[in-house]
Design a protein around this motif. Structure first.
Motif, short mmCIF file in Angstrom:
data_model
loop_
_atom_site.label_atom_id
_atom_site.label_comp_id
_atom_site.label_asym_id
_atom_site.label_seq_id
_atom_site.Cartn_x
_atom_site.Cartn_y
_atom_site.Cartn_z
N THR A 182 131.56 114.88 26.49
CA THR A 182 130.72 115.92 25.90
C THR A 182 129.65 116.38 26.88
O THR A 182 129.42 117.58 27.06
N VAL A 183 129.00 115.41 27.52
CA VAL A 183 127.95 115.73 28.49
C VAL A 183 128.50 116.56 29.64
O VAL A 183 127.90 117.57 30.05
N SER A 184 129.66 116.16 30.15
CA SER A 184 130.26 116.90 31.26
C SER A 184 130.58 118.33 30.87
O SER A 184 130.36 119.26 31.64
N THR A 185 131.06 118.50 29.64
CA THR A 185 131.39 119.85 29.17
C THR A 185 130.13 120.69 29.00
O THR A 185 130.08 121.85 29.44
N LEU A 186 129.10 120.11 28.38
CA LEU A 186 127.86 120.85 28.14
C LEU A 186 127.16 121.25 29.43
O LEU A 186 126.56 122.32 29.53
#
Length: 201
Positions: free
Chosen positions: A62-66
């Motif tokens: 999720t962090v990588s996507t955001l």
């Protein structure tokens, strides 16, 4: 920087940082996100029990996507404690502590490596004595990628977990200072906070 999840995103958001904390308690996280949103800060967050490997992987995905595959700072400040004599610990209890307090830091630091490297300059922060040597190892290994690794040893902090043991956290802190010396206890924030890894871009 105070080890207060409630204050840290605000401080960093004021510096135009994008922050994504996580917490295993959904109601605590939602309360913080609502407060930050009301104040106008663009902080996102995830519900995550970092003792569970699959949830750690989902969090960092999720962090990588955001953050478009880039991450500047990873703060590992998760904490769990079981208050009983060491001789009374069961194997399951010890495994739970290690999975939460150490394994999660090790694994999330692994998962965060690609986005930290992609950012061009990264930093990892961690707490607790067992993490100290890991921080030194990561610092040596990742210096070539311009990624710093720091271990911070704050004083006893008032959290919801601590308040379950003693409602008068200041009395507990005074007892700790008596045993370790005042000069060794830093004056960090005393707010009741959710306290788990925070990703910052």
């Amino acid at each position: 920087m105070a080890f207060s999840l409630r204050k840290r995103p605000i401080i960093l958001s004021e510096r135009s940082s994008r922050v994504h904390p996580c917490c295993r308690n959904e109601s605590e996280l939602d309360g913080c996100l609502s407060e930050w949103g009301y104040l106008g800060f663009g902080v996102t967050g995830s519900v995550c029990d970092v003792s569970v490997r699959a949830q750690r992987e989902e969090l960092m995905s999720t962090v990588s996507t955001l953050f478009d595959g880039k991450l500047n700072i990873l703060i590992n400040n998760v904490g769990r404690n079981i208050r009983k004599p060491v001789v009374d610990f069961t194997a399951a209890e010890f495994s739970t502590l290690m999975a939460t307090n150490f394994e999660s830091v090790f694994h999330i630091s692994q998962l965060a490596y690609p986005p930290l490297k992609a950012s061009g300059v990264g930093s990892i922060g961690a707490t607790k004595g067992a993490i100290y040597q890991l921080a030194k190892t990561l610092a040596c290994e990742r210096a070539k990628d311009n990624i710093r690794s720091n271990a911070v040893a704050p004083r006893y902090i008032r959290t919801s977990m601590v308040e379950q043991v003693t409602p008068d956290c200041y009395v507990t802190i005074n007892r700790v200072e008596h045993h370790v010396g005042k000069g060794r206890c830093l004056n960090f924030s005393m707010e009741v906070i959710p306290h788990t890894p925070t990703a910052i871009h």
